[in-house]
Design a protein around this motif. Structure first.
Motif, short mmCIF file in Angstrom:
data_model
loop_
_atom_site.label_atom_id
_atom_site.label_comp_id
_atom_site.label_asym_id
_atom_site.label_seq_id
_atom_site.Cartn_x
_atom_site.Cartn_y
_atom_site.Cartn_z
N ASP A 116 26.28 38.85 15.58
CA ASP A 116 25.71 38.77 16.93
C ASP A 116 25.35 37.32 17.19
OD1 ASP A 116 22.62 38.35 16.38
OD2 ASP A 116 23.27 39.94 15.02
N SER A 117 25.19 36.97 18.45
CA SER A 117 25.00 35.57 18.84
C SER A 117 23.66 35.01 18.37
CB SER A 117 25.13 35.42 20.35
OG SER A 117 24.18 36.23 21.03
N ALA A 118 22.60 35.83 18.37
CA ALA A 118 21.29 35.34 17.95
C ALA A 118 21.30 34.96 16.47
CB ALA A 118 20.22 36.41 18.22
N THR A 119 21.92 35.80 15.64
CA THR A 119 22.02 35.49 14.21
C THR A 119 22.88 34.25 14.00
OG1 THR A 119 21.76 37.82 13.62
CG2 THR A 119 22.72 36.38 11.97
N ALA A 120 23.94 34.13 14.79
CA ALA A 120 24.80 32.95 14.67
C ALA A 120 24.03 31.68 14.97
CB ALA A 120 25.99 33.08 15.63
N ALA A 121 23.19 31.71 15.98
CA ALA A 121 22.40 30.53 16.33
C ALA A 121 21.44 30.15 15.21
CB ALA A 121 21.64 30.78 17.62
N ARG A 122 20.76 31.15 14.64
CA ARG A 122 19.79 30.88 13.57
C ARG A 122 20.47 30.32 12.33
NH1 ARG A 122 16.08 36.42 13.68
NH2 ARG A 122 15.26 36.17 15.81
N LEU A 123 21.58 30.96 11.93
CA LEU A 123 22.27 30.49 10.73
C LEU A 123 22.93 29.14 10.97
CD1 LEU A 123 22.75 31.20 7.85
CD2 LEU A 123 24.74 32.55 8.53
N GLY A 124 23.42 28.91 12.18
CA GLY A 124 23.98 27.61 12.50
C GLY A 124 22.94 26.51 12.38
N GLU A 125 21.69 26.82 12.74
CA GLU A 125 20.61 25.85 12.59
C GLU A 125 20.35 25.55 11.12
OE1 GLU A 125 17.38 27.66 14.64
OE2 GLU A 125 18.17 27.23 16.65
N SER A 126 20.47 26.56 10.26
CA SER A 126 20.27 26.35 8.82
C SER A 126 21.34 25.42 8.26
CB SER A 126 20.30 27.69 8.08
OG SER A 126 19.22 28.50 8.46
N PHE A 127 22.59 25.61 8.69
CA PHE A 127 23.65 24.71 8.23
C PHE A 127 23.39 23.30 8.73
CE2 PHE A 127 26.08 28.53 7.24
CZ PHE A 127 26.89 28.11 6.19
N ALA A 128 23.01 23.16 10.00
CA ALA A 128 22.78 21.84 10.57
C ALA A 128 21.61 21.13 9.89
CB ALA A 128 22.52 21.95 12.07
N ALA A 129 20.62 21.90 9.45
CA ALA A 129 19.44 21.33 8.80
C ALA A 129 19.62 21.15 7.30
CB ALA A 129 18.22 22.21 9.07
N ARG A 130 20.84 21.38 6.80
CA ARG A 130 21.16 21.22 5.37
C ARG A 130 20.33 22.16 4.49
NH1 ARG A 130 21.24 14.57 4.93
NH2 ARG A 130 22.43 14.19 6.85
N GLN A 131 20.10 23.37 4.97
CA GLN A 131 19.34 24.36 4.22
C GLN A 131 20.23 25.39 3.55
OE1 GLN A 131 16.83 25.75 7.39
NE2 GLN A 131 15.32 24.11 7.13
N VAL A 132 21.53 25.12 3.54
CA VAL A 132 22.50 25.99 2.89
C VAL A 132 23.11 25.22 1.71
CG1 VAL A 132 24.63 27.30 3.15
CG2 VAL A 132 22.99 27.19 5.04
N LEU A 186 28.00 30.06 -1.68
CA LEU A 186 27.06 29.69 -0.64
C LEU A 186 25.73 30.37 -0.95
CD1 LEU A 186 29.01 30.00 2.75
CD2 LEU A 186 28.27 27.90 1.63
N SER A 187 24.64 29.64 -0.80
CA SER A 187 23.30 30.20 -0.99
C SER A 187 22.44 29.81 0.21
CB SER A 187 22.66 29.66 -2.28
OG SER A 187 23.42 30.02 -3.41
N PHE A 188 21.76 30.80 0.80
CA PHE A 188 21.01 30.52 2.01
C PHE A 188 19.96 31.60 2.23
CE2 PHE A 188 24.72 33.05 2.90
CZ PHE A 188 24.27 34.05 3.75
N GLU A 189 18.99 31.30 3.08
CA GLU A 189 17.97 32.27 3.45
C GLU A 189 18.52 33.15 4.56
OE1 GLU A 189 13.18 32.49 4.44
OE2 GLU A 189 14.28 30.63 4.79
N HIS A 190 18.36 34.46 4.41
CA HIS A 190 18.87 35.37 5.44
C HIS A 190 18.14 35.10 6.75
CE1 HIS A 190 20.10 38.97 7.56
NE2 HIS A 190 20.91 39.28 6.57
N PRO A 191 18.87 34.86 7.84
CA PRO A 191 18.23 34.46 9.10
C PRO A 191 17.45 35.57 9.79
CG PRO A 191 20.57 34.78 9.43
CD PRO A 191 20.34 34.89 7.94
N VAL A 192 17.61 36.80 9.38
CA VAL A 192 16.91 37.92 10.02
C VAL A 192 15.99 38.64 9.04
CG1 VAL A 192 17.19 40.11 11.25
CG2 VAL A 192 18.84 38.26 11.62
N GLU A 193 16.49 39.00 7.89
CA GLU A 193 15.75 39.82 6.94
C GLU A 193 14.90 39.02 5.97
OE1 GLU A 193 18.69 42.21 5.06
OE2 GLU A 193 19.24 43.28 6.91
N GLY A 194 15.11 37.70 5.90
CA GLY A 194 14.40 36.89 4.93
C GLY A 194 14.98 37.08 3.54
N GLY A 195 14.41 36.40 2.55
CA GLY A 195 14.97 36.43 1.21
C GLY A 195 16.23 35.58 1.14
#
Length: 255
Positions: A69-85, A205-214
């Motif tokens: 979905d678009s909301a999750t895409a935006a959140r995860l895209g921000e994580s990539f941009a912020a070098r959090q992945v 790839l390792s990252f924080e889940h943009p919706v569920e956390g963890g």
């Protein structure tokens, strides 16, 4: 009929797939006459719309994440941009690569929109580590034998072709890289070793889940060509496996 894509992870918000080498992620000005794209294939396979949040070059294989979905895409895209992945790659290079090193060569963007000389040089950081090496009794270059290394690569920034350009500049070009590599070694691997592709794979790839956390760690095995090469070179112990795990602990910062 095209084989279905290998799904590495899926929940209500995300899906991770193994992108084959040679497949474009989506339509672009580089697509030319291509008719098949990863985005389209995944959409058709799942029967729903998917949203890309990062990129892999056409010749690179490995794990790719899509949002559902678009909301999750935006959140995860921000994580990539912020070098959090955190990203982990495996690459086969010419020569005996450095044991462990951080490459910090600034890079100009290669987007084709204007001459490179007019593009600003941007910070680019890549951590590399030699996992193994092999010496073949074959003269490919000017030496009687040829040496190659398996490198673990962790890009800390996301510049275009960063891994390929950094390793080439350091003196260890990736095998199969037509632009930044060496043609004689590329031809040797294609003709004699059955590997006509770029030997670079995104394996984790390792990252924080943009919706569920963890945190989620997603790993991706190699295709048959690279797997056979690893076995031939005695590198089978470094073969990654498909898998995903969830955990609560945050990622440790790179040093």
């Amino acid at each position: 009929m095209t084989n279905p894509l290998s799904l590495l992870y899926r929940d209500d918000h995300l899906v991770a797939v193994h992108k084959p080498s040679g497949l474009l992620v989506h339509r672009s000005k580089l697509a030319g006459g291509e008719r098949e794209f990863l985005l389209q294939r995944l959409r058709n396979q799942l029967g729903q719309r998917v949203y890309p949040v990062h990129r892999l070059d056409r010749p690179t294989s490995g794990v790719m994440i899509f949002a559902l979905d678009s909301a999750t895409a935006a959140r995860l895209g921000e994580s990539f941009a912020a070098r959090q992945v955190a990203k982990r790659y495996l690459a086969v290079v010419r020569g005996v690569g450095p044991g462990q090193e951080r490459l910090d060569y600034a890079l100009r963007e290669e987007d084709g929109s204007r001459p490179k000389a007019e593009m600003p040089a941007l910070e680019a950081l890549t951590e590399v580590k030699r996992l193994d090496s092999v010496e073949l009794p074959v003269s490919v270059d000017r030496y009687p034998t040829s040496r190659y290394s398996l490198m673990e690569v962790r890009p800390l920034t996301g510049r275009r072709h960063q891994i390929r350009r950094h390793l080439s500049r350091r003196g260890y070009p990736i095998i199969g890289d037509a632009k930044h590599g060496k043609g004689n070694h590329n031809r040797f691997f294609a003709g004699r070793l059955g590997c006509p592709r770029l030997l670079l794979a995104a394996v984790e790839l390792s990252f924080e889940h943009p919706v569920e956390g963890g945190w989620i760690d997603i790993s991706c095995g190699l295709d048959s060509g690279m797997t056979a090469l690893f076995q031939r070179f005695g590198w089978a112990g470094h073969l990654p496996l498909d898998g995903a795990r969830q955990r609560q602990a945050p990622l440790l910062a790179s040093t």
